[in-house]
Design a protein around this motif. Structure first.
Motif, PDB file in Angstrom:
ATOM      1  N   GLU A  20       0.801  -0.988  -0.255  1.00  8.01           N
ATOM      2  CA  GLU A  20      -0.059  -0.214   0.196  1.00  8.01           C
ATOM      3  C   GLU A  20       0.920   0.925   0.309  1.00  8.01           C
ATOM      4  OE1 GLU A  20      -3.580   0.256  -0.180  1.00  8.01           O
ATOM      5  OE2 GLU A  20      -2.812  -1.267  -0.890  1.00  8.01           O
ATOM      6  N   GLN A  23       3.119   1.430  -2.927  1.00  7.08           N
ATOM      7  CA  GLN A  23       2.501   2.403  -4.568  1.00  7.08           C
ATOM      8  C   GLN A  23       2.011   3.736  -4.704  1.00  7.08           C
ATOM      9  OE1 GLN A  23      -1.401   0.708  -5.088  1.00  7.08           O
ATOM     10  NE2 GLN A  23      -2.281   1.330  -3.738  1.00  7.08           N
ATOM     11  N   GLU A  57     -11.892  -8.841  -1.254  1.00  6.72           N
ATOM     12  CA  GLU A  57     -12.169  -6.778  -2.532  1.00  6.72           C
ATOM     13  C   GLU A  57     -11.258  -6.081  -2.869  1.00  6.72           C
ATOM     14  OE1 GLU A  57     -15.751  -6.277  -0.403  1.00  6.72           O
ATOM     15  OE2 GLU A  57     -17.013  -7.426  -1.571  1.00  6.72           O
ATOM     16  N   ALA A  58     -10.767  -6.738  -1.198  1.00  4.63           N
ATOM     17  CA  ALA A  58      -9.195  -5.382  -1.678  1.00  4.63           C
ATOM     18  C   ALA A  58      -8.291  -5.880  -2.054  1.00  4.63           C
ATOM     19  CB  ALA A  58      -8.474  -5.085  -0.030  1.00  4.63           C
ATOM     20  N   ASP A  60      -8.200  -8.034  -4.716  1.00  8.41           N
ATOM     21  CA  ASP A  60      -9.133  -7.758  -6.162  1.00  8.41           C
ATOM     22  C   ASP A  60      -8.974  -6.068  -6.668  1.00  8.41           C
ATOM     23  OD1 ASP A  60     -10.516  -8.465  -8.445  1.00  8.41           O
ATOM     24  OD2 ASP A  60     -12.722  -7.059  -7.956  1.00  8.41           O
ATOM     25  N   ARG A  61      -9.170  -5.661  -5.717  1.00  3.23           N
ATOM     26  CA  ARG A  61      -9.248  -3.821  -5.822  1.00  3.23           C
ATOM     27  C   ARG A  61      -7.438  -3.750  -6.523  1.00  3.23           C
ATOM     28  NH1 ARG A  61     -12.298  -2.793  -0.847  1.00  3.23           N
ATOM     29  NH2 ARG A  61     -10.626  -2.153  -0.003  1.00  3.23           N
ATOM     30  N   ARG A  62      -6.771  -4.097  -5.394  1.00  3.83           N
ATOM     31  CA  ARG A  62      -5.107  -4.105  -6.134  1.00  3.83           C
ATOM     32  C   ARG A  62      -4.518  -5.132  -6.745  1.00  3.83           C
ATOM     33  NH1 ARG A  62      -6.603  -0.056  -3.832  1.00  3.83           N
ATOM     34  NH2 ARG A  62      -5.919   0.652  -1.895  1.00  3.83           N
ATOM     35  N   GLY A  63      -4.932  -5.629  -7.610  1.00  3.74           N
ATOM     36  CA  GLY A  63      -4.542  -6.303  -8.643  1.00  3.74           C
ATOM     37  C   GLY A  63      -4.324  -7.695  -8.213  1.00  3.74           C
ATOM     38  N   SER A 120     -20.737  -7.426  -5.706  1.00  2.00           N
ATOM     39  CA  SER A 120     -19.157  -7.346  -5.520  1.00  2.00           C
ATOM     40  C   SER A 120     -18.823  -8.589  -6.774  1.00  2.00           C
ATOM     41  CB  SER A 120     -18.310  -7.909  -4.552  1.00  2.00           C
ATOM     42  OG  SER A 120     -17.246  -8.756  -4.260  1.00  2.00           O
ATOM     43  N   MET A 322      -4.968  -1.779   5.035  1.00  2.29           N
ATOM     44  CA  MET A 322      -5.598  -1.469   4.370  1.00  2.29           C
ATOM     45  C   MET A 322      -5.939  -0.515   4.688  1.00  2.29           C
ATOM     46  SD  MET A 322      -5.648  -2.794   1.381  1.00  2.29           S
ATOM     47  CE  MET A 322      -6.890  -2.114   0.499  1.00  2.29           C
ATOM     48  N   TRP A 326      -3.175   3.987   3.641  1.00  3.31           N
ATOM     49  CA  TRP A 326      -3.320   4.690   2.378  1.00  3.31           C
ATOM     50  C   TRP A 326      -3.079   6.218   3.124  1.00  3.31           C
ATOM     51  CZ3 TRP A 326      -7.005   8.699   3.298  1.00  3.31           C
ATOM     52  CH2 TRP A 326      -8.562   8.388   4.138  1.00  3.31           C
ATOM     53  N   GLN A 402     -16.918  -2.856   7.498  1.00  2.00           N
ATOM     54  CA  GLN A 402     -15.658  -1.760   6.598  1.00  2.00           C
ATOM     55  C   GLN A 402     -14.798  -1.717   7.030  1.00  2.00           C
ATOM     56  OE1 GLN A 402     -17.521  -0.144   4.622  1.00  2.00           O
ATOM     57  NE2 GLN A 402     -19.051  -1.284   4.591  1.00  2.00           N
TER      58      GLN A 402
END
Length: 403
Positions: A20, A23, A57-58, A60-63, A120, A322, A326, A402
């Motif tokens: 994280e 990137q 899902e996390a 997946d969002r980061r490839g 999703s 996660m 950020w 969340q």
């Protein structure tokens, strides 16, 4: 060199946090005590871990999900699970998870009762091998510029107004920020004076890999006995819960003492002909009262520990990474004030506390007492209902959580 962020611990939490930050362009150093990422405790069967919906899902969002999924342990089209896999996963009926070993069925889960959950592209759970997951995350972290230094466990920490100085592996390092992802016995947490509050253990958990003279002496699956709990996954993977107040934690076992323990807990005259691996754990549940002190933060098991019952710990830690990643990156870049980091505590601490309570509730069902047996029977009945299974799925799969 002074790094933007020094991370203590190259487990999944520390590595995902490095991804994280990397990137976002942060200069990251990861310090890891173990000289090698390879460990039998990270490989099957002991290394089996379940990823829940927020984690999938996390990723997946980061490839990262495709690479992680390539090494998943249980694929629906691949037939029966490998030897040593949890017994509840081996049943003919499709099951969605368990609570203290009490399973709930997929066909009882009503996902329509989660109107807040967006559609999703990923599933709600996936079984992976811990070592394979770490390999994917380490490769990505290094590709993004993170430096991973192994054989360099943190020895001391000195906090300053503008930076943190860390001694590890006989070397000195400097970072604008330090994040302790160094596990339940975190040196960072202890060195920096974080309060770690909670409850002491009621039992010692023993995970054994053995060869048995006659495996049929033990019944597959999880069984509560007068002395604790015995969970047997043929041909030779055994988990035992000995309600000794945690006295057996980190006490070495040889073949004879492991056999005596197995016979006492299971109530069966099982004979161990070879002991390949043994490790211990407890249900002690503790949480840092604060996740930040100055320029030092905690994530994963360094911030909260509990029993591995139900497989919530890894997902909880990855959610920490996660959430923090950020925010810390924005502070490093000067795009946000340090106060943004206070929202990490505000958002993640309640989730951690809820998981600790989830763990304690499972222990209450496992105690070798008549009251716990009666309560477990009622929970098993509720798990067979649509309401009960849907509630358990929401908690186990993390669909109401969340990041």
């Amino acid at each position: 060199m002074r790094y933007d962020v020094v991370i203590a611990g190259a487990g999944p939490v520390g590595l995902l946090l490095a991804c994280e930050l990397g990137q976002a362009g942060s200069a990251v150093l990861v310090l890891e005590q173990a000289a090698s990422p390879d460990s039998p405790l990270k490989r099957l069967p002991f290394g089996l871990r379940g990823l829940n919906a927020p984690t999938l899902e996390a990723l997946d969002r980061r490839g990262l999900l495709d690479a992680v999924a390539a090494g998943q342990v249980l694929k629906p089209e691949k037939g029966p699970p490998p030897p040593g896999t949890a017994h509840w996963l081996s049943q003919g009926r499709k099951l969605g998870g368990h609570f203290a070993g009490i399973p709930f069925a997929l066909d009882n889960v009503d996902s329509g009762r989660w109107p807040w959950r967006l559609r999703s592209p990923v599933g709600t759970q996936m079984a992976v091998e811990l070592q394979a997951l770490e390999a994917v995350l380490a490769e990505r972290a290094q590709a993004l510029g993170a430096v991973i230094l192994r054989g360099a466990g943190v020895q001391s920490v000195r906090m300053g107004a503008d930076e943190v100085q860390v001694e590890a592996g006989g070397q000195a390092f400097r970072g604008r920020w330090l994040v302790g992802c160094d596990g339940g016995r975190s040196t960072v947490r202890k060195q920096c004076g974080f309060s770690f509050a909670g409850t002491d253990p009621e039992f010692t958990g023993h995970s054994l890999s053995v060869e048995l003279e006659d495996p049929t002496v033990l019944s597959p699956g999880r069984h509560t006995t007068a002395q604790g709990m015995c969970n047997f996954n043929p041909p030779g993977t055994i988990a035992l819960a000995d309600f000794d107040g945690g006295a057996g934690h980190r006490q070495p076992l040889d073949r004879e003492s492991a056999q005596a323990l197995l016979r006492r807990i299971s109530g069966r005259e099982a004979t161990i002909t070879a002991l390949h691996l043994a490790t211990t754990w407890t249900d002690g549940a503790r949480q840092a009262t604060a996740y930040r002190r100055g320029r030092v933060l905690l994530a994963g098991d360094a911030a909260h520990v509990h029993s591995p019952l139900g497989g919530q710990g890894l997902n909880l830690g990855l959610g920490d990474a996660m959430n923090l990643g950020w925010k810390l990156a924005a502070v490093v870049r000067g795009e946000a004030a340090d106060a943004l980091l206070d929202t990490y505590q505000a958002e993640r601490h309640p989730i951690g506390a809820r998981v600790l309570e989830w763990s304690r509730a499972q222990v209450a069902l496992m105690r070798p007492s008549a009251g716990s047996r009666a309560l477990a029977a009622i929970v098993a009945d509720l798990a067979e209902t649509r309401d009960g299974a849907t509630y358990l799925a929401e908690r186990v799969w993390g669909v109401g959580q969340q990041l």
